[in-house]
Design a protein around this motif. Structure first.
Motif, PDB file in Angstrom:
ATOM      1  N   HIS A  81       0.921  -1.243   0.086  1.00  0.00           N
ATOM      2  CA  HIS A  81       0.143  -0.035  -0.027  1.00  0.00           C
ATOM      3  C   HIS A  81       0.725   1.339   0.129  1.00  0.00           C
ATOM      4  O   HIS A  81       1.638   1.547   1.002  1.00  0.00           O
ATOM      5  N   PHE A  82       0.775   1.962  -1.063  1.00  0.00           N
ATOM      6  CA  PHE A  82       1.412   3.166  -1.132  1.00  0.00           C
ATOM      7  C   PHE A  82       0.641   4.430  -1.594  1.00  0.00           C
ATOM      8  O   PHE A  82      -0.116   4.223  -2.452  1.00  0.00           O
ATOM      9  N   ARG A  83       0.707   5.332  -0.512  1.00  0.00           N
ATOM     10  CA  ARG A  83      -0.282   6.529  -0.653  1.00  0.00           C
ATOM     11  C   ARG A  83       0.358   7.444  -1.314  1.00  0.00           C
ATOM     12  O   ARG A  83       1.651   7.566  -1.455  1.00  0.00           O
ATOM     13  N   LEU A  84      -0.260   8.140  -2.338  1.00  0.00           N
ATOM     14  CA  LEU A  84       0.509   9.146  -3.384  1.00  0.00           C
ATOM     15  C   LEU A  84       0.928  10.260  -2.713  1.00  0.00           C
ATOM     16  O   LEU A  84       2.035  10.797  -3.058  1.00  0.00           O
ATOM     17  N   ARG A 144     -10.075   6.562  -6.706  1.00  0.00           N
ATOM     18  CA  ARG A 144      -9.357   7.304  -5.670  1.00  0.00           C
ATOM     19  C   ARG A 144      -8.898   6.278  -4.792  1.00  0.00           C
ATOM     20  O   ARG A 144      -7.844   6.651  -4.220  1.00  0.00           O
ATOM     21  N   ARG A 145      -9.733   5.347  -4.189  1.00  0.00           N
ATOM     22  CA  ARG A 145      -9.040   4.417  -3.309  1.00  0.00           C
ATOM     23  C   ARG A 145      -7.673   3.643  -3.775  1.00  0.00           C
ATOM     24  O   ARG A 145      -6.688   3.520  -3.225  1.00  0.00           O
ATOM     25  N   ARG A 146      -7.927   3.519  -5.156  1.00  0.00           N
ATOM     26  CA  ARG A 146      -6.390   2.745  -5.588  1.00  0.00           C
ATOM     27  C   ARG A 146      -5.407   3.870  -6.045  1.00  0.00           C
ATOM     28  O   ARG A 146      -4.506   3.475  -5.459  1.00  0.00           O
ATOM     29  N   MET A 147      -5.666   4.701  -6.591  1.00  0.00           N
ATOM     30  CA  MET A 147      -4.802   5.536  -7.185  1.00  0.00           C
ATOM     31  C   MET A 147      -4.227   6.617  -5.923  1.00  0.00           C
ATOM     32  O   MET A 147      -2.957   7.103  -6.003  1.00  0.00           O
ATOM     33  N   ILE A 148      -5.107   7.213  -5.109  1.00  0.00           N
ATOM     34  CA  ILE A 148      -4.582   8.221  -4.178  1.00  0.00           C
ATOM     35  C   ILE A 148      -4.106   7.528  -2.916  1.00  0.00           C
ATOM     36  O   ILE A 148      -3.262   7.731  -2.216  1.00  0.00           O
ATOM     37  N   GLU A 149      -5.222   6.529  -2.539  1.00  0.00           N
ATOM     38  CA  GLU A 149      -4.937   5.854  -1.292  1.00  0.00           C
ATOM     39  C   GLU A 149      -4.150   4.626  -1.103  1.00  0.00           C
ATOM     40  O   GLU A 149      -3.718   3.921  -0.102  1.00  0.00           O
ATOM     41  N   GLY A 150      -3.838   4.138  -2.225  1.00  0.00           N
ATOM     42  CA  GLY A 150      -2.950   3.085  -2.448  1.00  0.00           C
ATOM     43  C   GLY A 150      -3.542   1.618  -2.183  1.00  0.00           C
ATOM     44  O   GLY A 150      -2.983   0.677  -1.841  1.00  0.00           O
ATOM     45  N   ALA A 151      -4.693   1.439  -1.854  1.00  0.00           N
ATOM     46  CA  ALA A 151      -5.673   0.282  -1.701  1.00  0.00           C
ATOM     47  C   ALA A 151      -5.969  -0.500  -2.730  1.00  0.00           C
ATOM     48  O   ALA A 151      -7.023  -0.406  -3.299  1.00  0.00           O
ATOM     49  N   TRP A 152      -4.945  -1.357  -3.263  1.00  0.00           N
ATOM     50  CA  TRP A 152      -5.219  -2.211  -4.222  1.00  0.00           C
ATOM     51  C   TRP A 152      -5.680  -3.478  -3.867  1.00  0.00           C
ATOM     52  O   TRP A 152      -5.312  -4.198  -3.052  1.00  0.00           O
TER      53      TRP A 152
END
Length: 109
Positions: free
Chosen positions: A75-78, A101-109
């Protein structure tokens, strides 16, 4: 015999993926699970919820190699990317909503 509703359900602790491969791929398999089978195994782990799998490969019909694969996630936050400007991050925050948003900004893949 117990009724089905009260039967004990035992779930295995890991998956088992079995492959057969050419003896020419022995070096790849001795180093670990090659990318293709590893990706497939990670997909199965993500779908089933298991945390690990054993990948067995019979190479050339006479050499068995077994590796354990663990489900890993990162998990990597932008906003922790120091090479991005604050204006760029703000523009992306405004652009993405919901799942993206959860994926690209918060890093929750």
């Amino acid at each position: 015999m117990q009724p089905l509703s009260k039967a004990l359900v035992v779930r295995p602790s890991s998956l088992l993926e079995i492959k057969t491969r050419s003896a020419y791929q022995l070096d790849e398999w001795l180093a670990g699970v090659p990318d293709g089978p590893a990706l497939q195994t990670h997909w199965y782990l993500a779908l089933t919820g298991y945390e690990q799998a054993h990948v067995a490969a019979l190479l050339g019909g006479n050499r068995l190699v077994v590796h354990r694969v663990h489900l890993r996630s990162w998990h990597f936050r932008l906003d922790v990317n120091s090479s991005l400007s604050a204006a760029y991050i703000d523009a992306l925050r405004a652009k993405y909503v919901g799942l993206w948003r959860r994926r690209m900004i918060e890093g929750a893949w």
